[in-house]
Design a protein around this motif. Structure first.
Motif, PDB file in Angstrom:
ATOM      1  N   PHE A  32      30.897  49.864  28.682  1.00  0.00           N
ATOM      2  CA  PHE A  32      30.731  48.413  28.607  1.00  0.00           C
ATOM      3  C   PHE A  32      30.590  48.009  27.142  1.00  0.00           C
ATOM      4  CE2 PHE A  32      28.814  50.088  32.501  1.00  0.00           C
ATOM      5  CZ  PHE A  32      29.614  49.460  33.451  1.00  0.00           C
ATOM      6  N   GLU A  33      31.727  47.940  26.444  1.00  0.00           N
ATOM      7  CA  GLU A  33      31.707  47.673  24.993  1.00  0.00           C
ATOM      8  C   GLU A  33      31.188  46.277  24.672  1.00  0.00           C
ATOM      9  OE1 GLU A  33      35.091  45.418  26.249  1.00  0.00           O
ATOM     10  OE2 GLU A  33      34.548  47.461  26.792  1.00  0.00           O
ATOM     11  N   TRP A  34      31.214  45.375  25.631  1.00  0.00           N
ATOM     12  CA  TRP A  34      30.751  44.004  25.436  1.00  0.00           C
ATOM     13  C   TRP A  34      29.223  43.898  25.477  1.00  0.00           C
ATOM     14  CZ3 TRP A  34      27.809  42.543  29.547  1.00  0.00           C
ATOM     15  CH2 TRP A  34      28.010  43.238  30.749  1.00  0.00           C
ATOM     16  N   LEU A  35      28.550  44.953  25.967  1.00  0.00           N
ATOM     17  CA  LEU A  35      27.110  44.909  26.190  1.00  0.00           C
ATOM     18  C   LEU A  35      26.343  45.346  24.946  1.00  0.00           C
ATOM     19  CD1 LEU A  35      24.898  44.480  28.383  1.00  0.00           C
ATOM     20  CD2 LEU A  35      25.132  46.909  28.915  1.00  0.00           C
ATOM     21  N   THR A  61      35.819  42.136  35.398  1.00  0.00           N
ATOM     22  CA  THR A  61      34.488  41.713  35.847  1.00  0.00           C
ATOM     23  C   THR A  61      33.582  42.934  35.863  1.00  0.00           C
ATOM     24  OG1 THR A  61      35.418  39.952  37.229  1.00  0.00           O
ATOM     25  CG2 THR A  61      33.174  40.661  37.730  1.00  0.00           C
ATOM     26  N   ASN A  62      32.415  42.817  35.228  1.00  0.00           N
ATOM     27  CA  ASN A  62      31.428  43.897  35.196  1.00  0.00           C
ATOM     28  C   ASN A  62      30.068  43.359  35.606  1.00  0.00           C
ATOM     29  OD1 ASN A  62      33.091  44.898  32.305  1.00  0.00           O
ATOM     30  ND2 ASN A  62      33.002  46.185  34.094  1.00  0.00           N
ATOM     31  N   GLY A  94      36.016  37.282  32.737  1.00  0.00           N
ATOM     32  CA  GLY A  94      36.975  36.710  31.801  1.00  0.00           C
ATOM     33  C   GLY A  94      38.157  37.606  31.555  1.00  0.00           C
ATOM     34  N   ILE A  95      39.342  37.003  31.607  1.00  0.00           N
ATOM     35  CA  ILE A  95      40.569  37.746  31.337  1.00  0.00           C
ATOM     36  C   ILE A  95      40.972  37.536  29.886  1.00  0.00           C
ATOM     37  CG2 ILE A  95      43.003  38.016  31.963  1.00  0.00           C
ATOM     38  CD1 ILE A  95      42.209  36.932  34.773  1.00  0.00           C
ATOM     39  N   PHE A  96      41.159  36.301  29.489  1.00  0.00           N
ATOM     40  CA  PHE A  96      41.554  35.989  28.110  1.00  0.00           C
ATOM     41  C   PHE A  96      40.344  35.633  27.253  1.00  0.00           C
ATOM     42  CE2 PHE A  96      45.181  34.809  30.843  1.00  0.00           C
ATOM     43  CZ  PHE A  96      46.051  35.796  30.431  1.00  0.00           C
ATOM     44  N   SER A  97      39.326  35.087  27.880  1.00  0.00           N
ATOM     45  CA  SER A  97      38.066  34.808  27.182  1.00  0.00           C
ATOM     46  C   SER A  97      36.981  35.635  27.861  1.00  0.00           C
ATOM     47  CB  SER A  97      37.732  33.318  27.251  1.00  0.00           C
ATOM     48  OG  SER A  97      37.584  32.928  28.603  1.00  0.00           O
ATOM     49  N   ARG A  98      35.777  35.567  27.337  1.00  0.00           N
ATOM     50  CA  ARG A  98      34.687  36.389  27.872  1.00  0.00           C
ATOM     51  C   ARG A  98      33.468  35.515  28.133  1.00  0.00           C
ATOM     52  NH1 ARG A  98      33.309  41.445  24.367  1.00  0.00           N
ATOM     53  NH2 ARG A  98      35.229  42.147  25.339  1.00  0.00           N
ATOM     54  N   SER A  99      32.896  35.665  29.309  1.00  0.00           N
ATOM     55  CA  SER A  99      31.673  34.948  29.668  1.00  0.00           C
ATOM     56  C   SER A  99      30.647  35.978  30.133  1.00  0.00           C
ATOM     57  CB  SER A  99      31.970  33.950  30.793  1.00  0.00           C
ATOM     58  OG  SER A  99      30.771  33.465  31.349  1.00  0.00           O
ATOM     59  N   VAL A 100      29.507  36.041  29.435  1.00  0.00           N
ATOM     60  CA  VAL A 100      28.453  36.999  29.778  1.00  0.00           C
ATOM     61  C   VAL A 100      27.200  36.213  30.160  1.00  0.00           C
ATOM     62  CG1 VAL A 100      26.999  38.903  28.976  1.00  0.00           C
ATOM     63  CG2 VAL A 100      29.373  38.750  28.207  1.00  0.00           C
TER      64      VAL A 100
END
Length: 198
Positions: free
Chosen positions: A9-12, A61-62, A75-81
């Motif tokens: 989970f590189e976004w985390l 989706t994670n 998010g596919i093109f953008s990211r929402s966390v």
């Protein structure tokens, strides 16, 4: 439920004292409905975007549970966390459709204090009851830990106040005791001086 690696989970971004406990994407078999509807429609070209969109939403989706909070990334093109800390979790529940019960996936709902409703949903996750249990356990541990720290802080404050009160009581008592000893010593001293002069 295996503990995943944070590299998945590189976004985390975790805090220093925060550890990853669980993480997953929606269950693969939850795509069956979209594929079942999309494939016949592929003959008229409308189904292709439906199938591709469902697949991209699924893979992007994670859902994550750490020692301090739950996270949902979309998010596919953008990211929402979205992040909800355990001390705000008021209630959890899970639901399974007929297909979800058969294949072992469902939706976990997380309600928070103050909102009066569901704040976050983990849709189509594998073993939803286990996910709900993990969230409830962490939430209870956080609540107990916070209450324990609060009680300890209150006890420390009470102890400090009691020590200050005792010190303020002891100081005048010691001063009056010293004054009383001095007043007893003064007459004795003046009595001896009188006898010497006689």
């Amino acid at each position: 439920m295996d503990t995943p690696s944070a590299d998945e989970f590189e976004w985390l971004t975790l805090d220093e004292d925060e550890e990853l406990l669980w993480g997953d994407t929606p269950h693969r078999l939850s795509l069956l409905l979209s594929i079942g509807v999309g494939l016949p429609l592929c003959l008229v070209i409308v189904g292709i975007p439906l199938v591709v969109s469902s697949y991209l939403h699924h893979t992007n989706t994670n859902y994550v549970i750490t020692t301090t909070a739950v996270y949902k990334k979309r998010g596919i093109f953008s990211r929402s966390v979205q992040r909800v800390e355990f001390d705000k979790v008021q209630n959890t529940s899970y639901q399974q459709s007929m297909m979800g019960s058969y294949f072992g996936y469902g939706t976990v709902e997380i309600a928070t204090a103050g909102t009066g409703g569901v704040e976050m949903r983990f849709r189509n996750v594998e073993s939803p009851r286990e996910v709900q249990t993990k969230i409830n356990e962490r939430s209870a541990e956080t609540e107990n830990g916070t209450n324990g720290e609060d009680a300890e802080a209150v006890l420390d404050e009470i102890l400090t106040e009691l020590q200050a009160i005792r010190q303020s009581i002891d100081e005048p008592a010691e001063a009056s005791s010293a004054e009383s000893d001095r007043s007893k010593a003064e007459p004795a001293a003046s009595g001896t001086g009188t006898e010497e002069s006689l």
